[in-house]
Scaffold this active site. Structure first.
Site, PDB file in Angstrom:
ATOM      1  N   ASN A 128       0.849  -1.198   0.000  1.00  0.00           N
ATOM      2  CA  ASN A 128       0.000   0.000   0.000  1.00  0.00           C
ATOM      3  C   ASN A 128       0.881   1.243   0.000  1.00  0.00           C
ATOM      4  O   ASN A 128       2.108   1.141   0.046  1.00  0.00           O
ATOM      5  CB  ASN A 128      -0.970  -0.022   1.193  1.00  0.00           C
ATOM      6  N   PRO A 172      -3.492 -11.453  10.611  1.00  0.00           N
ATOM      7  CA  PRO A 172      -3.814 -11.205  12.023  1.00  0.00           C
ATOM      8  C   PRO A 172      -3.922  -9.698  12.258  1.00  0.00           C
ATOM      9  O   PRO A 172      -3.224  -8.920  11.621  1.00  0.00           O
ATOM     10  CB  PRO A 172      -2.605 -11.779  12.763  1.00  0.00           C
ATOM     11  N   ASP A 173      -4.823  -9.305  13.132  1.00  0.00           N
ATOM     12  CA  ASP A 173      -4.938  -7.884  13.490  1.00  0.00           C
ATOM     13  C   ASP A 173      -4.026  -7.631  14.690  1.00  0.00           C
ATOM     14  O   ASP A 173      -4.315  -8.061  15.807  1.00  0.00           O
ATOM     15  CB  ASP A 173      -6.391  -7.537  13.811  1.00  0.00           C
ATOM     16  N   ILE A 174      -2.924  -6.951  14.429  1.00  0.00           N
ATOM     17  CA  ILE A 174      -1.891  -6.782  15.462  1.00  0.00           C
ATOM     18  C   ILE A 174      -2.422  -5.903  16.594  1.00  0.00           C
ATOM     19  O   ILE A 174      -2.293  -6.228  17.779  1.00  0.00           O
ATOM     20  CB  ILE A 174      -0.614  -6.165  14.839  1.00  0.00           C
TER      21      ILE A 174
HETATM   22  O1  C5P Z   1      -8.728  -2.166  10.557  1.00  0.00           O
HETATM   23  P1  C5P Z   1      -7.858  -1.019  10.146  1.00  0.00           P
HETATM   24  O2  C5P Z   1      -6.728  -1.442   9.268  1.00  0.00           O
HETATM   25  O3  C5P Z   1      -8.586   0.142   9.575  1.00  0.00           O
HETATM   26  O4  C5P Z   1      -7.249  -0.493  11.523  1.00  0.00           O
HETATM   27  C1  C5P Z   1      -6.207   0.416  11.576  1.00  0.00           C
HETATM   28  C2  C5P Z   1      -5.433   0.240  12.837  1.00  0.00           C
HETATM   29  O5  C5P Z   1      -5.222  -1.127  13.136  1.00  0.00           O
HETATM   30  C3  C5P Z   1      -4.051   0.831  12.725  1.00  0.00           C
HETATM   31  O6  C5P Z   1      -3.648   1.251  14.012  1.00  0.00           O
HETATM   32  C4  C5P Z   1      -3.226  -0.345  12.237  1.00  0.00           C
HETATM   33  O7  C5P Z   1      -1.847  -0.195  12.552  1.00  0.00           O
HETATM   34  C5  C5P Z   1      -3.862  -1.475  12.989  1.00  0.00           C
HETATM   35  N1  C5P Z   1      -3.838  -2.776  12.286  1.00  0.00           N
HETATM   36  C6  C5P Z   1      -3.062  -3.801  12.784  1.00  0.00           C
HETATM   37  N2  C5P Z   1      -3.063  -5.028  12.166  1.00  0.00           N
HETATM   38  C7  C5P Z   1      -3.849  -5.259  11.092  1.00  0.00           C
HETATM   39  C8  C5P Z   1      -4.646  -4.224  10.583  1.00  0.00           C
HETATM   40  C9  C5P Z   1      -4.611  -2.991  11.196  1.00  0.00           C
HETATM   41  O8  C5P Z   1      -2.336  -3.573  13.758  1.00  0.00           O
HETATM   42  N3  C5P Z   1      -3.844  -6.447  10.509  1.00  0.00           N
END
Ligand code: C5P
Length: 398
Positions: A208, A304-306
């Site tokens: 991105n 995974p959502d960190i």
């Molecule tokens: O869900 P979204 O991408 O819009 O959320 C943004 C926030 O979540 C940011 O702080 C981003 O660093 C974090 N994020 C994350 N891991 C992911 C997706 C987003 O830590 N897989």
């Protein structure tokens, strides 16, 4: 920057010791005074005479040198410094420090002190990656020892990988950060930054447009307030700031692993633009056009959502977890819902519609969403947003 600061520089026995001579000069140019200590092995690489000349100071070499003891005992020697820098930090020195050994001047000084210590490791890649060194690294970090580097690159031994000592400007920046006296002194903050690259095959990836500018500015601002910053960055366009521990990753999965390995922390700021999906069944060889006109189908799986993982941790959860929400419409509503869903304390929301010029630009216009509600900040430079956010984090951590 370092005017009046007293630095005890322990030079270990490694080929990188030649850089330590340049380090002495650079530290003195910044106004610091440098007292050098050489290990036995270091004397195989640099001479006491040249080190002494560069430092314009006496070189300390031997624990049992009675003249030195009469002038200044080893306890006094280590306590009289504002910072002890170990460069090159060899595997042997790290092992001695982690084990609490005191069998020569350098290790005794390191054990006999409560002065902050900064290590610039330098060793062969296999030695660095050996579980024993990694264990020692974890122990020393737990003891509050700071690290700068090592960097990846070609090594004097002909191998390639992590183990090269950081360059002089990076070490000087780390010294500045270690000596920074601010409200976040002694606090550990993790910052994620930049995009992630999700491989399709060995030559292609999904990415991105994140430049990493805002995350980099935040890490720099936190370090300037005295925090120990672990900066976990994807492949960004801007170089990482000085004075922070840089961990470079490519994918979301690697970023999560690096963040988990960096815990515990007092606060974590998730400024990375993490890819939502990774490609499943990655190709080990390049996907080719075969002339049939058939278009390959990519199958995606969710990453995974960190942020959510860390925000919803039990015991290891940092006290303050900050997420970002880059939105193109309904910014406030989406960001407020995101804060709930992810379980973080604050969300820094911004509008990244192309007409705002924020993504990849120098300015940002953010709204800080917390328990207290939404607070709109005026449009300003990303550096200024970073400084204000760092100040708020310091306030929140008390
Ligand atoms: O869900 P979204 O991408 O819009 O959320 C943004 C926030 O979540 C940011 O702080 C981003 O660093 C974090 N994020 C994350 N891991 C992911 C997706 C987003 O830590 N897989």
């Amino acid at each position: 920057m370092l005017a009046g600061k007293r630095i005890l520089l322990i030079i270990g026995g490694g080929i990188a010791a030649f850089k330590s001579q340049l380090l002495i000069r650079a530290l003195r140019e910044q106004g610091a005074s440098v007292t050098p200590v050489l290990t036995r092995a270091a004397e195989e690489f640099v001479t006491p005479l040249s080190v002494s000349a560069l430092a314009a100071n006496k070189v300390y070499r031997d624990l049992f040198d009675l003249t030195d003891e009469a002038e200044m005992g080893h306890i006094e020697l280590s306590r009289s410094a504002d910072l002890i820098v170990v460069a090159p930090g060899t595997a042997d020195l790290m092992a001695k420090m982690a084990g609490g050994l005191a069998n020569d001047l350098a290790s005794t000084l390191l054990l006999a002190t409560d002065t902050p210590v900064l290590v610039a490791p330098a060793m062969n890649v296999r030695m660095w990656e050996h579980p024993a060194t990694q264990r020692n690294l974890a122990t020393l970090k737990g003891d509050g020892v700071r690290f700068v580097g090592p960097e990846k690159g070609d090594m004097a031994c002909g191998e390639h990988g992590p183990g090269r000592m950081s360059e002089v400007p990076e070490i000087v920046a780390a010294v500045g950060a270690a000596l920074a006296d601010g409200p976040l002194k002694g606090r550990h903050v993790i910052v994620t930054s930049g995009p992630t690259h999700e491989p399709i095959d060995p030559v292609r990836y999904i990415a991105n447009r994140s430049s990493g500018a805002q995350g980099t500015a935040i890490a720099a601002a936190l370090a300037a307030l005295g925090a120990v910053v672990t900066f976990v960055t994807g492949p960004a366009n801007v170089p990482p700031p000085g004075g922070v521990q840089v961990i470079r990753v490519q994918t979301a999965v690697e970023m999560l692993e690096a963040v988990e390995a960096a815990l515990p922390a007092d606060a974590a700021v998730f400024a990375a633009a993490v890819a939502d999906w990774q490609v499943t069944g990655k190709m080990t060889s390049k996907i080719k056009k075969d002339g049939s006109g058939k278009i390959p189908a990519l199958k995606l799986a969710e990453n995974p959502d960190i942020l959510a993982t860390v925000a919803q941790m039990g015991r290891k959860r940092p006290k303050l977890v900050v997420g970002f929400a880059a939105e193109t419409d309904d910014v406030l509503a989406n960001a407020t819902a995101k804060r709930k869903r992810k379980g973080c304390d604050w969300i820094v929301a911004n509008d990244v519609s192309p007409e705002t010029g924020i993504m990849g630009g120098a300015e940002n216009a953010v709204t800080l969403i917390s328990d207290a509600g939404a607070e709109e900040w005026p449009r300003m430079g990303k550096d200024m947003v970073a400084r204000q956010l760092a100040a708020r984090i310091a306030e929140a951590l008390g």
